[in-house]
Scaffold this active site. Structure first.
Site, PDB file in Angstrom:
ATOM      1  N   SER A  48       0.878  -1.173   0.000  1.00 49.82           N
ATOM      2  CA  SER A  48       0.000   0.000   0.000  1.00 49.82           C
ATOM      3  C   SER A  48       0.913   1.220   0.000  1.00 49.82           C
ATOM      4  O   SER A  48       2.105   1.115   0.331  1.00 49.82           O
ATOM      5  CB  SER A  48      -0.833  -0.047   1.283  1.00 49.82           C
ATOM      6  OG  SER A  48      -1.271   1.246   1.651  1.00 49.82           O
ATOM      7  N   TYR A  97      -1.643  -1.398  10.299  1.00 50.92           N
ATOM      8  CA  TYR A  97      -1.767  -1.591   8.845  1.00 50.92           C
ATOM      9  C   TYR A  97      -0.518  -1.038   8.162  1.00 50.92           C
ATOM     10  O   TYR A  97       0.105  -1.701   7.328  1.00 50.92           O
ATOM     11  CB  TYR A  97      -3.027  -0.890   8.329  1.00 50.92           C
ATOM     12  CG  TYR A  97      -3.262  -1.067   6.840  1.00 50.92           C
ATOM     13  CD1 TYR A  97      -3.851  -2.236   6.346  1.00 50.92           C
ATOM     14  CD2 TYR A  97      -2.895  -0.085   5.924  1.00 50.92           C
ATOM     15  CE1 TYR A  97      -4.065  -2.407   4.979  1.00 50.92           C
ATOM     16  CE2 TYR A  97      -3.101  -0.250   4.559  1.00 50.92           C
ATOM     17  CZ  TYR A  97      -3.691  -1.407   4.094  1.00 50.92           C
ATOM     18  OH  TYR A  97      -3.900  -1.580   2.739  1.00 50.92           O
TER      19      TYR A  97
HETATM   20  P1  NDP Z   1     -11.276  -6.346   0.805  1.00 50.95           P
HETATM   21  O1  NDP Z   1     -11.560  -6.009   2.225  1.00 50.95           O
HETATM   22  O2  NDP Z   1     -12.304  -6.050  -0.237  1.00 50.95           O
HETATM   23  O3  NDP Z   1     -10.881  -7.885   0.674  1.00 50.95           O
HETATM   24  C1  NDP Z   1      -9.935  -8.421   1.560  1.00 50.95           C
HETATM   25  C2  NDP Z   1      -9.909  -9.931   1.407  1.00 50.95           C
HETATM   26  O4  NDP Z   1      -9.023 -10.438   2.427  1.00 50.95           O
HETATM   27  C3  NDP Z   1     -11.275 -10.561   1.647  1.00 50.95           C
HETATM   28  O5  NDP Z   1     -11.480 -11.607   0.741  1.00 50.95           O
HETATM   29  C4  NDP Z   1     -11.142 -11.090   3.081  1.00 50.95           C
HETATM   30  O6  NDP Z   1     -11.963 -12.206   3.343  1.00 50.95           O
HETATM   31  C5  NDP Z   1      -9.671 -11.497   3.104  1.00 50.95           C
HETATM   32  N1  NDP Z   1      -9.242 -11.649   4.488  1.00 50.95           N
HETATM   33  C6  NDP Z   1      -9.337 -10.734   5.486  1.00 50.95           C
HETATM   34  N2  NDP Z   1      -8.916 -11.263   6.632  1.00 50.95           N
HETATM   35  C7  NDP Z   1      -8.546 -12.551   6.369  1.00 50.95           C
HETATM   36  C8  NDP Z   1      -8.045 -13.609   7.163  1.00 50.95           C
HETATM   37  N3  NDP Z   1      -7.876 -13.502   8.476  1.00 50.95           N
HETATM   38  N4  NDP Z   1      -7.757 -14.788   6.554  1.00 50.95           N
HETATM   39  C9  NDP Z   1      -7.954 -14.951   5.223  1.00 50.95           C
HETATM   40  N5  NDP Z   1      -8.454 -13.986   4.428  1.00 50.95           N
HETATM   41  C10 NDP Z   1      -8.741 -12.789   4.997  1.00 50.95           C
HETATM   42  O7  NDP Z   1      -9.894  -5.612   0.478  1.00 50.95           O
HETATM   43  P2  NDP Z   1      -9.247  -5.120  -0.910  1.00 50.95           P
HETATM   44  O8  NDP Z   1      -9.662  -6.017  -2.001  1.00 50.95           O
HETATM   45  O9  NDP Z   1      -9.456  -3.670  -1.008  1.00 50.95           O
HETATM   46  O10 NDP Z   1      -7.695  -5.320  -0.568  1.00 50.95           O
HETATM   47  C11 NDP Z   1      -6.894  -6.363  -1.130  1.00 50.95           C
HETATM   48  C12 NDP Z   1      -5.450  -6.033  -0.802  1.00 50.95           C
HETATM   49  O11 NDP Z   1      -5.100  -4.786  -1.415  1.00 50.95           O
HETATM   50  C13 NDP Z   1      -5.165  -5.853   0.690  1.00 50.95           C
HETATM   51  O12 NDP Z   1      -3.937  -6.459   1.005  1.00 50.95           O
HETATM   52  C14 NDP Z   1      -5.108  -4.352   0.873  1.00 50.95           C
HETATM   53  O13 NDP Z   1      -4.295  -3.990   1.971  1.00 50.95           O
HETATM   54  C15 NDP Z   1      -4.518  -3.919  -0.451  1.00 50.95           C
HETATM   55  N6  NDP Z   1      -4.791  -2.525  -0.808  1.00 50.95           N
HETATM   56  C16 NDP Z   1      -6.062  -2.129  -1.125  1.00 50.95           C
HETATM   57  C17 NDP Z   1      -6.312  -0.822  -1.489  1.00 50.95           C
HETATM   58  C18 NDP Z   1      -7.694  -0.339  -1.840  1.00 50.95           C
HETATM   59  O14 NDP Z   1      -7.849   0.877  -2.062  1.00 50.95           O
HETATM   60  N7  NDP Z   1      -8.701  -1.185  -1.915  1.00 50.95           N
HETATM   61  C19 NDP Z   1      -5.220   0.180  -1.548  1.00 50.95           C
HETATM   62  C20 NDP Z   1      -3.926  -0.341  -1.199  1.00 50.95           C
HETATM   63  C21 NDP Z   1      -3.740  -1.658  -0.848  1.00 50.95           C
HETATM   64  P3  NDP Z   1     -13.411 -12.004   4.040  1.00 50.95           P
HETATM   65  O15 NDP Z   1     -14.205 -11.184   3.084  1.00 50.95           O
HETATM   66  O16 NDP Z   1     -13.882 -13.385   4.210  1.00 50.95           O
HETATM   67  O17 NDP Z   1     -13.124 -11.295   5.326  1.00 50.95           O
END
Ligand code: NDP
Length: 246
Positions: free
Chosen positions: A155, A168
């Site tokens: 990020s 984070y």
């Molecule tokens: P979302 O919250 O939409 O999705 C996150 C995913 O991670 C979900 O499928 C969630 O599963 C899964 N997850 C969370 N906790 C766990 C756990 N304990 N074990 C297994 N799976 C888990 O996030 P984004 O799609 O936005 O983010 C994806 C990546 O991109 C992340 O690493 C985030 O930090 C990074 N990012 C995102 C940005 C953005 O603007 N969206 C910007 C910069 C970085 P469940 O739904 O079941 O909880």
């Protein structure tokens, strides 16, 4: 080559075995469906099985290779689970061509002084330690691929600190450090390349949680990132130790 002019072949990922963490929602869900549409067998890892099942059904309904569902809570990992996981992948697929660490949680936005220590640990475990442990146990399977790709998701706050973003921010700094360490370590000893992706502001639930007052329609969609995510696992891509921004 700029990603905007990258034109992936429709068969790019045929016969590729790719594991995606956090494949049930947000960016990971789109990546899983996109990789499957380019021919990959995707291993859908995440903690909410109903979400993974939905992605599975969507992939099957499009007649793409049958995915696998791997329920796993990165916040609660046990070594025995990791051993079973790698044994199962070995038995069913024999190798892993790509591993995309995408799962993540945002945690508390608060001054460090007032942060909840358990919540801090949970975020570090999911965003950092869980990814490290998973990588360790799956490296032997990646070694069996002729051109493996290991991708870690960071990020903007993994490179420039932002006040109140707590664990984070620290977890993303840590995962970048781990990715670069591995990239250096594997450079001359394997064909595994290790890179970092920073998707940038993207229209997902995580972003909406982090910025509740923002209009999501002003943000790019996960679909708009897919060319970049395809490039990251393209077997012809030889880049190592790089960061790619969405
Ligand atoms: P979302 O919250 O939409 O999705 C996150 C995913 O991670 C979900 O499928 C969630 O599963 C899964 N997850 C969370 N906790 C766990 C756990 N304990 N074990 C297994 N799976 C888990 O996030 P984004 O799609 O936005 O983010 C994806 C990546 O991109 C992340 O690493 C985030 O930090 C990074 N990012 C995102 C940005 C953005 O603007 N969206 C910007 C910069 C970085 P469940 O739904 O079941 O909880």
């Amino acid at each position: 080559m700029p990603i905007s002019s990258y034109k992936p072949n429709p068969c790019l990922l045929e016969k590729q075995i790719i594991l995606i963490t956090g494949a049930g929602d947000g960016i990971g869900r789109n990546v899983a469906k996109t990789y499957a549409s380019f021919g990959a067998t995707v291993l859908l890892m995440g903690r909410t099985v109903s979400k993974l099942e939905k992605v599975y059904d969507e992939i099957i309904s499009e007649n793409h290779p049958e995915p696998a569902i791997i329920p796993l809570d990165l916040g609660n990992l046990e070594m025995v689970t990791l051993t079973e996981l790698s044994d199962n992948i070995t038995a069913n697929y024999g190798r892993l061509d790509s591993l995309l660490h995408n799962a993540g949680v945002i945690g508390q936005k608060t001054p460090v002084e007032y942060s909840d220590t358990e919540e801090w640990e949970r975020v570090m475990q999911i965003n950092f330690s869980g990814a490290v442990l998973l990588t360790r146990s799956l490296l032997p399977l990646l070694q069996r691929s002729s051109s493996a790709s290991l991708v870690f998701t960071s990020s903007a706050v993994g490179r420039t600190p932002r006040a109140y973003w707590g664990a984070y921010c620290v977890s993303k700094y840590a995962i970048e450090g781990f990715a670069l360490l591995l990239a250096d370590e594997l450079e001359n000893t394997s064909t595994i390349r290790v890179n970092i992706v920073n998707p940038g502001a993207t229209r997902t639930k995580m972003r909406a949680t982090a910025y509740p007052n923002e209009d999501p329609l002003t943000l790019k969609t996960p679909e708009e990132l897919m060319n970049l995510y395809l490039y990251l696992v393209d077997p012809n891509n030889k880049e190592n130790g790089q960061t790619f921004n969405g």
